[in-house]
Design an enzyme around this catalytic site. Structure first.
Site, PDB file in Angstrom:
ATOM      1  N   LYS A 166     -31.532 -18.271  69.771  1.00 43.71           N
ATOM      2  CA  LYS A 166     -32.941 -18.313  69.373  1.00 43.71           C
ATOM      3  C   LYS A 166     -33.746 -18.077  70.634  1.00 43.71           C
ATOM      4  O   LYS A 166     -33.632 -18.843  71.601  1.00 43.71           O
ATOM      5  CB  LYS A 166     -33.283 -19.671  68.755  1.00 43.71           C
ATOM      6  CG  LYS A 166     -34.731 -19.743  68.284  1.00 43.71           C
ATOM      7  CD  LYS A 166     -34.957 -20.926  67.357  1.00 43.71           C
ATOM      8  CE  LYS A 166     -36.412 -21.029  66.919  1.00 43.71           C
ATOM      9  NZ  LYS A 166     -36.796 -20.067  65.900  1.00 43.71           N
ATOM     10  N   ASP A 211     -50.084 -29.614  37.823  1.00 51.22           N
ATOM     11  CA  ASP A 211     -49.848 -28.264  37.309  1.00 51.22           C
ATOM     12  C   ASP A 211     -51.015 -27.397  37.794  1.00 51.22           C
ATOM     13  O   ASP A 211     -52.154 -27.552  37.344  1.00 51.22           O
ATOM     14  CB  ASP A 211     -49.790 -28.325  35.771  1.00 51.22           C
ATOM     15  CG  ASP A 211     -49.480 -26.955  35.187  1.00 51.22           C
ATOM     16  OD1 ASP A 211     -49.679 -25.950  35.912  1.00 51.22           O
ATOM     17  OD2 ASP A 211     -49.030 -26.898  34.028  1.00 51.22           O
ATOM     18  N   PHE A 212     -50.718 -26.478  38.722  1.00 54.03           N
ATOM     19  CA  PHE A 212     -51.773 -25.689  39.379  1.00 54.03           C
ATOM     20  C   PHE A 212     -52.641 -24.907  38.399  1.00 54.03           C
ATOM     21  O   PHE A 212     -53.752 -24.507  38.710  1.00 54.03           O
ATOM     22  CB  PHE A 212     -51.171 -24.672  40.367  1.00 54.03           C
ATOM     23  CG  PHE A 212     -50.343 -25.309  41.442  1.00 54.03           C
ATOM     24  CD1 PHE A 212     -50.742 -26.490  42.026  1.00 54.03           C
ATOM     25  CD2 PHE A 212     -49.168 -24.709  41.860  1.00 54.03           C
ATOM     26  CE1 PHE A 212     -49.976 -27.088  43.023  1.00 54.03           C
ATOM     27  CE2 PHE A 212     -48.395 -25.299  42.853  1.00 54.03           C
ATOM     28  CZ  PHE A 212     -48.806 -26.492  43.428  1.00 54.03           C
ATOM     29  N   ASP A 231     -41.754  -9.877  57.132  1.00 50.04           N
ATOM     30  CA  ASP A 231     -41.660 -11.318  57.392  1.00 50.04           C
ATOM     31  C   ASP A 231     -42.035 -11.657  58.840  1.00 50.04           C
ATOM     32  O   ASP A 231     -42.570 -12.731  59.102  1.00 50.04           O
ATOM     33  CB  ASP A 231     -40.214 -11.780  57.110  1.00 50.04           C
ATOM     34  CG  ASP A 231     -40.048 -13.286  57.158  1.00 50.04           C
ATOM     35  OD1 ASP A 231     -40.878 -13.979  56.546  1.00 50.04           O
ATOM     36  OD2 ASP A 231     -39.104 -13.773  57.802  1.00 50.04           O
ATOM     37  N   HIS A 246     -46.184 -12.170  63.139  1.00 48.56           N
ATOM     38  CA  HIS A 246     -45.942 -12.800  64.438  1.00 48.56           C
ATOM     39  C   HIS A 246     -45.878 -11.793  65.592  1.00 48.56           C
ATOM     40  O   HIS A 246     -46.523 -11.974  66.618  1.00 48.56           O
ATOM     41  CB  HIS A 246     -44.640 -13.601  64.425  1.00 48.56           C
ATOM     42  CG  HIS A 246     -44.542 -14.586  63.294  1.00 48.56           C
ATOM     43  ND1 HIS A 246     -45.624 -15.312  62.854  1.00 48.56           N
ATOM     44  CD2 HIS A 246     -43.502 -14.971  62.518  1.00 48.56           C
ATOM     45  CE1 HIS A 246     -45.232 -16.100  61.856  1.00 48.56           C
ATOM     46  NE2 HIS A 246     -43.957 -15.903  61.635  1.00 48.56           N
ATOM     47  N   LYS A 254     -32.528 -11.648  62.572  1.00 44.25           N
ATOM     48  CA  LYS A 254     -31.822 -12.885  62.199  1.00 44.25           C
ATOM     49  C   LYS A 254     -30.378 -12.749  62.690  1.00 44.25           C
ATOM     50  O   LYS A 254     -29.866 -11.636  62.850  1.00 44.25           O
ATOM     51  CB  LYS A 254     -31.785 -13.056  60.675  1.00 44.25           C
ATOM     52  CG  LYS A 254     -33.134 -12.897  60.003  1.00 44.25           C
ATOM     53  CD  LYS A 254     -33.887 -14.197  59.925  1.00 44.25           C
ATOM     54  CE  LYS A 254     -35.147 -14.049  59.116  1.00 44.25           C
ATOM     55  NZ  LYS A 254     -36.338 -14.577  59.772  1.00 44.25           N
ATOM     56  N   LYS A 298     -48.782 -17.445  55.199  1.00 48.41           N
ATOM     57  CA  LYS A 298     -48.263 -16.102  55.076  1.00 48.41           C
ATOM     58  C   LYS A 298     -47.022 -16.115  54.182  1.00 48.41           C
ATOM     59  O   LYS A 298     -46.436 -17.185  54.058  1.00 48.41           O
ATOM     60  CB  LYS A 298     -47.942 -15.513  56.449  1.00 48.41           C
ATOM     61  CG  LYS A 298     -46.712 -16.179  57.129  1.00 48.41           C
ATOM     62  CD  LYS A 298     -46.152 -15.357  58.227  1.00 48.41           C
ATOM     63  CE  LYS A 298     -44.969 -14.557  57.807  1.00 48.41           C
ATOM     64  NZ  LYS A 298     -43.680 -15.260  57.737  1.00 48.41           N
ATOM     65  N   LYS A 322     -48.371 -22.002  68.768  1.00 43.73           N
ATOM     66  CA  LYS A 322     -47.343 -22.382  69.748  1.00 43.73           C
ATOM     67  C   LYS A 322     -47.973 -22.548  71.127  1.00 43.73           C
ATOM     68  O   LYS A 322     -48.835 -21.756  71.521  1.00 43.73           O
ATOM     69  CB  LYS A 322     -46.223 -21.326  69.798  1.00 43.73           C
ATOM     70  CG  LYS A 322     -45.349 -21.339  68.549  1.00 43.73           C
ATOM     71  CD  LYS A 322     -44.185 -20.397  68.681  1.00 43.73           C
ATOM     72  CE  LYS A 322     -43.425 -20.233  67.379  1.00 43.73           C
ATOM     73  NZ  LYS A 322     -42.412 -21.222  67.121  1.00 43.73           N
ATOM     74  N   ARG A 341     -45.654 -29.787  41.605  1.00 38.70           N
ATOM     75  CA  ARG A 341     -45.433 -29.524  40.185  1.00 38.70           C
ATOM     76  C   ARG A 341     -43.986 -29.859  39.844  1.00 38.70           C
ATOM     77  O   ARG A 341     -43.194 -28.976  39.549  1.00 38.70           O
ATOM     78  CB  ARG A 341     -45.697 -28.044  39.969  1.00 38.70           C
ATOM     79  CG  ARG A 341     -45.840 -27.643  38.559  1.00 38.70           C
ATOM     80  CD  ARG A 341     -46.101 -26.154  38.534  1.00 38.70           C
ATOM     81  NE  ARG A 341     -46.261 -25.715  37.180  1.00 38.70           N
ATOM     82  CZ  ARG A 341     -46.671 -24.515  36.849  1.00 38.70           C
ATOM     83  NH1 ARG A 341     -46.978 -23.641  37.776  1.00 38.70           N
ATOM     84  NH2 ARG A 341     -46.790 -24.179  35.594  1.00 38.70           N
TER      85      ARG A 341
END
Ligand code: BG6
Length: 490
Positions: free
Chosen positions: A343, A93-94, A233, A238, A338, A146, A180, A49
């Site tokens: 990582k 345009d959804f 989140d 996860h 975070k 998600k 993964k 969009r």
């Protein structure tokens, strides 16, 4: 050569100029193209969009972003030409019925339509209704990213709206961790090796750690992230999915619903954490200014577009208990944040000490086997076993020796495929194994909602931790109260 094994489809990518599409989905499709894993008849419709954007501008954007995201040796003009040949762009345009009629014309034919929603979940229901109204209902599989809602109630509303249009068998809810490589390998490790399965219970395991740490901060996603926080989140999806795969009973076969049934049993058995237990069982943190890669980085509240008064957590550590025979008395310690020092996603299964102790007392802390399942980076599995140190005159001195299976060395893989490559192929094949069923999402929300409600009731504020650290000191205390420590602290 056309790929004869992967079924053809028309893939309609809703939100094709968004961050997820440009950073993850389009590079994954390009890599499938490069590996010749897309059927010759598969077409990709990029729907965005964007005011004033035409096909040429969109393809130029895709080309630039691909070159940014792919390793230099992955970029090949002939692959891009082939990939470009499958792409069509539609300024979309959804909310407009006309747009879906155009989509229906572009997707004409009898191939399955895979409608991938890389859009906010609030519009999933409306898009589904438009697809049905445009006569596309019977041949469509919908892929939902998600987060599906921000609590049980909102997720039910979204799931209800989608369910009005499509049966569960054509709804693919993404949790990219399930795609993964090493997460897939958990199933093989547990159920193809009787060595582990016979030990996999409270008789032999003392506790389990699951760490999903990220080095990055919020990366320009402050608006989204601040509404969610690390619990919604990362933990709701996860980490709980990883916990389920470690804790579930063996399914009777590998059919999608057999695995999902076992995961749901685990989610239902999670012990609730009351607001009185919250302080002892859960730690919330928020990163303050610190260092990452040797460079000074701002705190969460100083990031661009930040609300300086936000109490959203960027770190959670928690002790989770599972109420069943297999896991009674075996805590699962979960930790995710975070701006951590590195990582790292790994699961550590700590086995109990031998029942009768024969060696010098100072060696006792060494005495437990550990199985380390490294999801990223350096995917692999390590089993720590005890051996005698070699040589004369050392007596019975013990050493921990790792038995190491490093996937890239063992299988000579140059590159571990990205989770999205696998997940996209699975949807094209109509295989739901790696996708999350509605009741899984809802049980996970129900369990997480009690934590959010407890924090709200207590007016709990997250504890500050410097960027580049392993989170607030209280996370160390959380596990130390049980006489244990996080593996990296050993
Ligand atoms: C996403 C979260 O689901 O997973 C992000 O929304 C997070 O906040 C990401 O950064 C982590 O994924 P990965 O594959 O990089 O570990």
């Amino acid at each position: 050569m056309p790929n004869l094994f992967i079924a053809p489809c028309v893939l309609a990518l809703f939100g094709a100029s968004g961050d997820l599409a440009l950073r993850k989905l389009i590079p994954a499709l390009y890599r499938l193209e490069s590996a010749r894993l897309l059927h010759a008849d598969t077409r990709i419709l990029a729907l965005a969009r964007e005011e004033g954007m035409d096909a040429e501008a969109h393809f130029a954007l895709i080309e630039t972003r691909l070159q940014e995201h792919l390793a230099s040796e992955e970029w090949a003009p002939d692959v891009w030409e082939r990939f470009r040949g499958r792409l069509a762009f539609l300024s979309f345009d959804f909310s407009q019925a006309d747009a879906y009629r155009t989509l229906s014309d572009l997707a004409a034919g009898d191939l399955p339509l895979v409608a991938y929603f890389a859009t906010p979940a609030s519009v999933y229901g409306a898009i589904c209704q438009h697809l049905v109204d445009a006569g596309l209902g019977d041949r469509t599989r919908v892929v939902l990213e998600k987060p599906i809602g921000h609590d049980l109630e909102s997720s039910r509303l979204i799931n209800d709206a989608v369910a009005c249009c499509f049966p569960e068998s054509r709804i693919y809810r993404i949790d990219h961790y399930l795609g993964k490589e090493t997460v897939q390998n958990l199933i093989a490790l547990r159920f193809a090796n009787s060595l582990f399965e016979t030990q996999w219970n409270q008789n032999h395991i003392s506790h389990v750690e699951i760490t999903v740490a990220e080095k990055v901060g919020i990366e320009g996603r402050w608006g989204y992230f601040d509404q969610a926080g690390q619990l919604r989140d990362m933990v709701q999806n996860h980490l709980l999915q990883l916990l389920c795969l470690i804790a579930m009973d063996p399914p009777s076969d590998l059919v999608a619903d057999s695995i999902r049934d076992e995961k749901v049993k685990v989610l239902k058995a999670l012990e609730p954490i009351s607001s009185e237990q919250l302080a002892a069982r859960v730690v919330r943190g928020q990163y303050s200014a610190g260092y990452s890669n040797g460079k000074a980085v701002p705190g969460y509240l100083e990031e661009a577009k930040a609300n300086r008064a936000s109490t959203t957590e960027t770190f959670v550590a928690l002790r989770v208990d599972i109420r069943n025979w297999r896991w009674a008395g075996v805590p699962f310690y979960l930790r995710t944040g975070k701006r951590m020092p590195q990582k790292l996603s790994q699961i550590i299964v700590h086995f109990k000490e031998p029942p009768h102790y024969l060696f010098a007392p100072e060696q006792r802390p060494l005495l437990s086997n550990r199985l380390i399942i490294r999801l990223q980076p350096d995917e692999g599995i390590t089993l720590h076993v005890m051996t005698k140190d070699q040589g004369l005159g050392k007596g019975m001195r013990l050493r921990t020796v790792p038995l190491l299976l490093n996937f890239s060395e063992t299988f000579h893989t140059e590159r571990v495929p990205d989770a999205y490559e696998r997940l996209l192929l699975e949807v094209m094949q109509g295989n739901q194994n790696l996708f999350v069923r509605r009741d899984e999402v809802e049980h996970a929300w129900k369990w997480c909602d009690q934590l959010s409600a407890g924090w709200e009731q207590l007016g709990d504020a997250p504890r500050a931790y410097p960027a580049g650290s392993w989170g607030p000191g209280a996370a160390v205390a959380l596990i130390a109260r049980d006489g244990r420590s996080w593996y990296d602290d050993l």
